[in-house]
Design an enzyme around this catalytic site. Structure first.
Site, PDB file in Angstrom:
ATOM      1  CG  HIS B 136      -1.909   0.971   1.413  1.00 39.51           C
ATOM      2  ND1 HIS B 136      -1.664   2.271   1.763  1.00 39.51           N
ATOM      3  CD2 HIS B 136      -3.255   0.866   1.259  1.00 39.51           C
ATOM      4  CE1 HIS B 136      -2.820   2.934   1.826  1.00 39.51           C
ATOM      5  NE2 HIS B 136      -3.794   2.108   1.519  1.00 39.51           N
ATOM      6  CG  ASP B 213       0.357  -2.255   6.123  1.00 35.06           C
ATOM      7  OD1 ASP B 213      -0.596  -2.413   6.911  1.00 35.06           O
ATOM      8  OD2 ASP B 213       0.274  -1.592   5.078  1.00 35.06           O
ATOM      9  CD  GLN B 216      -7.166  -4.351   4.232  1.00 40.80           C
ATOM     10  OE1 GLN B 216      -8.102  -5.061   4.580  1.00 40.80           O
ATOM     11  NE2 GLN B 216      -7.318  -3.081   3.923  1.00 40.80           N
ATOM     12  CE  LYS B 239      -7.380   0.007   6.349  1.00 42.86           C
ATOM     13  NZ  LYS B 239      -8.108   0.444   5.145  1.00 42.86           N
ATOM     14  CB  CYS B 377      -3.637   3.218  -1.579  1.00 43.50           C
ATOM     15  SG  CYS B 377      -4.873   4.432  -1.170  1.00 43.50           S
TER      16      CYS B 377
HETATM   17  C1  LIG Z   1      -2.607  -2.645   3.706  1.00 39.17           C
HETATM   18  C2  LIG Z   1      -2.930  -1.271   4.161  1.00 39.17           C
HETATM   19  N1  LIG Z   1      -1.976  -0.511   4.700  1.00 39.17           N
HETATM   20  C3  LIG Z   1      -2.228   0.726   5.141  1.00 39.17           C
HETATM   21  C4  LIG Z   1      -3.482   1.274   5.041  1.00 39.17           C
HETATM   22  C5  LIG Z   1      -3.696   2.669   5.532  1.00 39.17           C
HETATM   23  O1  LIG Z   1      -4.513   2.669   6.657  1.00 39.17           O
HETATM   24  P1  LIG Z   1      -5.007   4.038   7.292  1.00 39.17           P
HETATM   25  O2  LIG Z   1      -5.563   4.846   6.164  1.00 39.17           O
HETATM   26  O3  LIG Z   1      -6.033   3.634   8.293  1.00 39.17           O
HETATM   27  O4  LIG Z   1      -3.815   4.689   7.917  1.00 39.17           O
HETATM   28  C6  LIG Z   1      -4.509   0.517   4.472  1.00 39.17           C
HETATM   29  C7  LIG Z   1      -5.878   1.030   4.328  1.00 39.17           C
HETATM   30  O5  LIG Z   1      -6.250   1.818   3.509  1.00 39.17           O
HETATM   31  C8  LIG Z   1      -4.223  -0.771   4.017  1.00 39.17           C
HETATM   32  O6  LIG Z   1      -5.169  -1.521   3.447  1.00 39.17           O
END
Ligand SMILES: Cc1ncc(COP(=O)(O)O)c(C=O)c1O
Lengths: 161, 419
Positions: B136, B213, B216, B239, B377
């Site tokens: 991401h 990370d 998910q 999430k 993203c």
């Molecule tokens: C794999 C992953 N990493 C990071 C993020 C970023 O999360 P957040 O926008 O809650 O900081 C997301 C969600 O959009 C994600 O799916």
């Protein structure tokens, strides 16, 4: 409430399937690339001015149906018109899709009124407006347009849609 | 906990049980465009059950004050509840100590914390950071900023056509300049579950720390950070049925203690003079300013809610949904699934021949169906698959087989409109 059924009308589906003026013009006098970085859609517009008149215009690129139909109908609408007329239509189209102009209140919008439905769908306004945006950039000889560019004259208008 | 690596045999929960859980989520009763809401955008943000909503209301109506500051009754209560939330999260991911749980505003914030606190201190010119094609933007851009600032280099683990990391290639990327690994546990765009435990062991054998990370993964499977042995693990509250504006960075105490602070301000200090400031101990060193107290307490309630259902039950229900949806979509001509890893979480990215994802998203919304369309993203990943965008259905345990049927009917309708 957003009504997508009225957005995906026959006219739009038809222009998406069989876009008019699709391609590029050899020996174009003006050209611009437009991009919506939020979705990766991009189109390019080429045109040839004969004095003040748009003698020829074409577009190509990759985009959703709303954007493609908008580009197709735009090229059909401005071909043969003067730059000044086209600029006015750009302004009216923009005002219509951002909810500032009722299609019925315009003498020029005509069939483009099918795009009025995007006004309630902020994420789709950008799709409809990108080709117009790009045409505007082509007139101003700005080499590329973006729905997100800082210096884009239409950015705030779209952003606040 | 190995549930992470092993796809559980699909055994859907009995329908009556799902219906009872659905009743906990007021928003699922909504109608959209005159149709019942079919919410399949859980990877972007999941919905909040009544017990979590109630917890927020109780905090705000009877317990709110600032924390760690005053001696009056409400401040004591708020501080106790906030720290209790930290312990709930500690148990939820099985961290060894509660001070290893740092509250952040989300995954993005947590990764940026590690970039500033660890990266800027320990990564220098010529050093290498390993990331993966699947990442991401939240786990790409901070490292690019660091690489630019320090003159460090980013190396990228490639994937195969199914969307699985090439582990041989990962291992070949290591050399004496490798200083850090950042890898996502579960891909938000494709659903791939990465073999992070194995990757961490390989990196550790070479003295390289690893950030996972987990945005998910945490909502969908049992996470045990001690078993994974990761140095850092980041995730978001919104999430996992919790509020927005809150997330967690888990870090091994030894790592966190060696790091420099990220943000400066109140709460993160021990003493301040204009000549010199000494920093507070962890976790406070990394929690400058007044945190989102209500959100943290709400997140604690969300962890309790998920634990009561059982993460293994959640994973099983979601895999049953994934299996069924995959089979149904595969039976549709002109529809292609992007991301066909053997180990997958309940994320289904797909493209329809001749129809742009934006049009798919708009037409499905007309039927009350919420999916995400776009690049998720993950632009480098989209480029790898030579698409600019996909449509993505992502499931939660409260989704039903009937909702999968609604999605399939919706896709057929899209194809009809664009026929
Ligand atoms: C794999 C992953 N990493 C990071 C993020 C970023 O999360 P957040 O926008 O809650 O900081 C997301 C969600 O959009 C994600 O799916």
């Amino acid at each position: 409430m957003a009504d997508y059924k009225s957005l995906y009308q026959e006219v739009i589906l038809d222009h998406n399937k069989k876009p008019r003026n699709y391609g590029t013009i050899a020996h174009a006098s003006h050209h611009a690339d437009g991009e919506n970085p939020l979705c990766g859609d991009h189109i390019s517009v080429t045109l040839k001015l004969d004095g003040e008149n748009i003698a020829a215009i074409a577009f190509e690129g990759e985009s959703c149906a709303i954007c493609k139909a908008s580009a197709s109908m735009m090229t059909a609408a401005v071909k043969g018109k003067t730059c000044a007329d086209a600029e006015m239509l750009i302004r009216e189209f923009r005002d219509m899709v951002t909810g500032k102009l009722e299609p019925a209140a315009s003498d020029h919008i005509g069939r483009l009124a099918v795009f009025a439905g995007v006004r309630d769908l902020p994420s789709r306004v950008k799709c409809a407006i990108l080709p117009w945006h790009t045409l505007h950039a082509a007139f101003s000889s700005v080499a590329s347009a973006s729905t997100e560019a800082e210096d884009d004259p239409m950015r705030t208008l779209i952003g606040s849609a | 906990m190995n549930a992470v690596q092993t796809p559980l045999k699909s055994r859907p929960a009995p329908a009556f049980y799902i219906e009872r859980l659905r009743a906990d989520f007021p928003i699922l009763k909504l109608e959209v465009n005159g149709k019942p809401l079919v919410y399949l955008d859980n990877a972007a943000s999941s919905q909040m059950p009544q017990p979590v909503i109630d917890r927020l209301v109780r905090y705000q109506t009877t317990q709110h004050s600032n924390i760690h500051r005053a001696l009056h009754y409400l401040s004591e209560v708020a501080t106790l509840e906030f720290e209790e939330a930290r312990r709930k999260l500690q148990r939820f991911i099985n961290a060894r100590e509660e001070r290893e749980v740092i509250f952040t505003s989300g995954t993005t914030d947590a990764i940026n914390l590690v970039m500033h606190g660890y990266g800027r201190k320990f990564i220098g010119a010529g050093d290498e950071i390993i990331l993966t094609t699947l990442e991401h933007h939240a786990n790409i851009v901070p490292w690019q900023m660091l690489a630019e600032e320090k003159g460090a280099k980013i190396r990228v683990v490639p994937i195969n056509d199914a969307g699985e990391l090439l582990i041989d290639e990962y291992e070949k990327l290591f050399n004496e300049r490798t200083k850090f690994v950042g890898v996502m546990h579960v891909s938000n765009a494709l659903g791939t579950i990465n073999p992070v435990k194995q990757m961490i062991a390989f990196a550790h054998a070479r003295g390289v720390p690893v950030l996972v990370d987990g945005a998910q993964a945490v909502p969908h499977m049992k996470i045990d950070v001690q078993d994974l042995d990761c140095d850092f693990y980041a995730f978001s509250g919104h999430k996992m049925c919790g509020p927005t504006g809150i997330g967690v960075l888990y870090g091994k105490a030894a790592q966190l203690e060696n790091m420099q602070p990220f943000k400066g301000g109140g709460d993160m200090i021990a003493t301040v003079t204009f000549e010199k400031t000494t920093y507070n101990t962890i976790p406070n060193k990394f929690e400058a300013g007044t945190p989102p107290i209500a959100a943290a307490i709400g997140l604690g309630a969300a962890a309790d809610y998920l634990s009561a259902i059982g993460m293994d039950n959640i994973a099983a229900q979601e895999l049953a949904l994934l299996d069924y949806a995959t089979e149904q979509i595969n039976s549709l001509p002109g529809v292609r699934i992007i991301g066909t890893a053997r180990h997958k979480a309940a994320v289904l990215s797909f493209v329809i021949d001749g129809v742009h994802p934006h049009d798919i998203g708009s037409l499905l919304s007309q039927e009350g169906i919420a999916v995400r369309t776009g690049h998720h993203c993950a632009q480098p990943l989209m480029r790898r698959f030579k698409v600019s965008a996909t449509s993505r259905a992502s499931f939660a345990f409260y989704n039903t087989m009937a909702e999968v049927d609604a999605l399939i009917a919706g896709i057929r309708n899209v194809q009809k409109v664009f026929a």
